[in-house]
Write an enzyme that holds these catalytic residues in place. Structure first.
Site, PDB file in Angstrom:
ATOM      1  CG  HIS A  45      -1.815  -1.130   1.336  1.00  0.00           C
ATOM      2  ND1 HIS A  45      -2.272  -1.604   2.540  1.00  0.00           N
ATOM      3  CD2 HIS A  45      -2.375  -1.936   0.394  1.00  0.00           C
ATOM      4  CE1 HIS A  45      -3.074  -2.638   2.333  1.00  0.00           C
ATOM      5  NE2 HIS A  45      -3.154  -2.853   1.041  1.00  0.00           N
TER       6      HIS A  45
ATOM      7  CE  LYS B 275       1.873   3.454   5.214  1.00  0.00           C
ATOM      8  NZ  LYS B 275       1.323   2.219   4.643  1.00  0.00           N
TER       9      LYS B 275
ATOM     10  CE1 TYR C 227      -0.280   2.664   8.883  1.00  0.00           C
ATOM     11  CE2 TYR C 227      -0.696   0.590  10.012  1.00  0.00           C
ATOM     12  CZ  TYR C 227      -1.035   1.531   9.058  1.00  0.00           C
ATOM     13  OH  TYR C 227      -2.136   1.332   8.273  1.00  0.00           O
TER      14      TYR C 227
ATOM     15  CG  ASP D 299      -4.226  -5.864  -0.142  1.00  0.00           C
ATOM     16  OD1 ASP D 299      -4.266  -4.699  -0.593  1.00  0.00           O
ATOM     17  OD2 ASP D 299      -4.032  -6.110   1.066  1.00  0.00           O
TER      18      ASP D 299
END
Length: 186
Positions: free
Chosen positions: A62, A72, A132, A169
């Site tokens: 992603h 991130k 995250y 996905d």
């Protein structure tokens, strides 16, 4: 806090110092000044927390397009994952190369992934939780993905069986067909 490069420009492994005694332990999971000393200039604005019940759950790869791209700082707080960053910056000497490592509640390692990289992970245990920080808010119109098993990237996922994927996905495009607007700059 120990910060180690990975071979992909900007992607680093962070190992917090853990202080323990008979009561348990304490660690700093984020320290802006120390990251800035290393050259990481970030301002996190959102924390995310995911839970995956089954071992073999794969989330990714992603990213968000510019101008809503996200850096991130990823850690696993329950169970274990294999975490991956893929360079998708056009013109980069490491374009389409990946770095992966195990993040777990036991090893307490974290992975910093800058803008211009796709991110994904597969759970190595049942009941895995991943937390995250991101430096840009979630923007659904800029949300994109790349197929987890793209042969041009050739990630070596540590899995004995086919992964458990979301419909999004499973239908993700290959990198060569993906919509991404990142350019490499030193």
């Amino acid at each position: 806090m120990k910060i180690t490069g990975t071979g992909l420009n900007g992607v680093v492994v962070i190992e917090p110092q853990v202080f323990g005694d008979e009561r348990g332990w304490f660690m700093e999971t984020y320290h802006l000044a120390r990251l800035q000393e290393y050259g990481l200039k970030i301002n996190f604005v959102q924390d995310n927390h995911s839970y995956s019940a089954a071992k073999g759950t794969l989330r990714g790869l992603h990213y968000q397009l510019n101008p809503k791209a996200q850096a991130k700082l990823v850690r696993c707080t329950r169970g274990a994952i294999f975490d991956v960053a893929v360079d998708i910056r056009r013109g980069s000497p490491t374009y389409a190369q990946w770095f992966g490592l195990e993040l777990s509640a036991d090893n307490r390692k974290q992975l910093f992934i800058p803008r211009g990289f796709a991110h994904g992970f597969i759970t190595l245990t049942e009941d895995a939780e991943v937390q995250y920080k991101v430096d840009e808010y979630y923007a659904p119109a800029c949300d994109r993905s790349i197929r987890w098993n793209d042969p041009d990237i050739n990630i070596t996922w540590p899995a004995d069986t086919p992964p458990i994927l979301s419909a999004k996905d499973a239908a993700a495009p290959l990198l060569r067909d993906a919509d991404h607007n990142f350019t490499y700059a030193d």
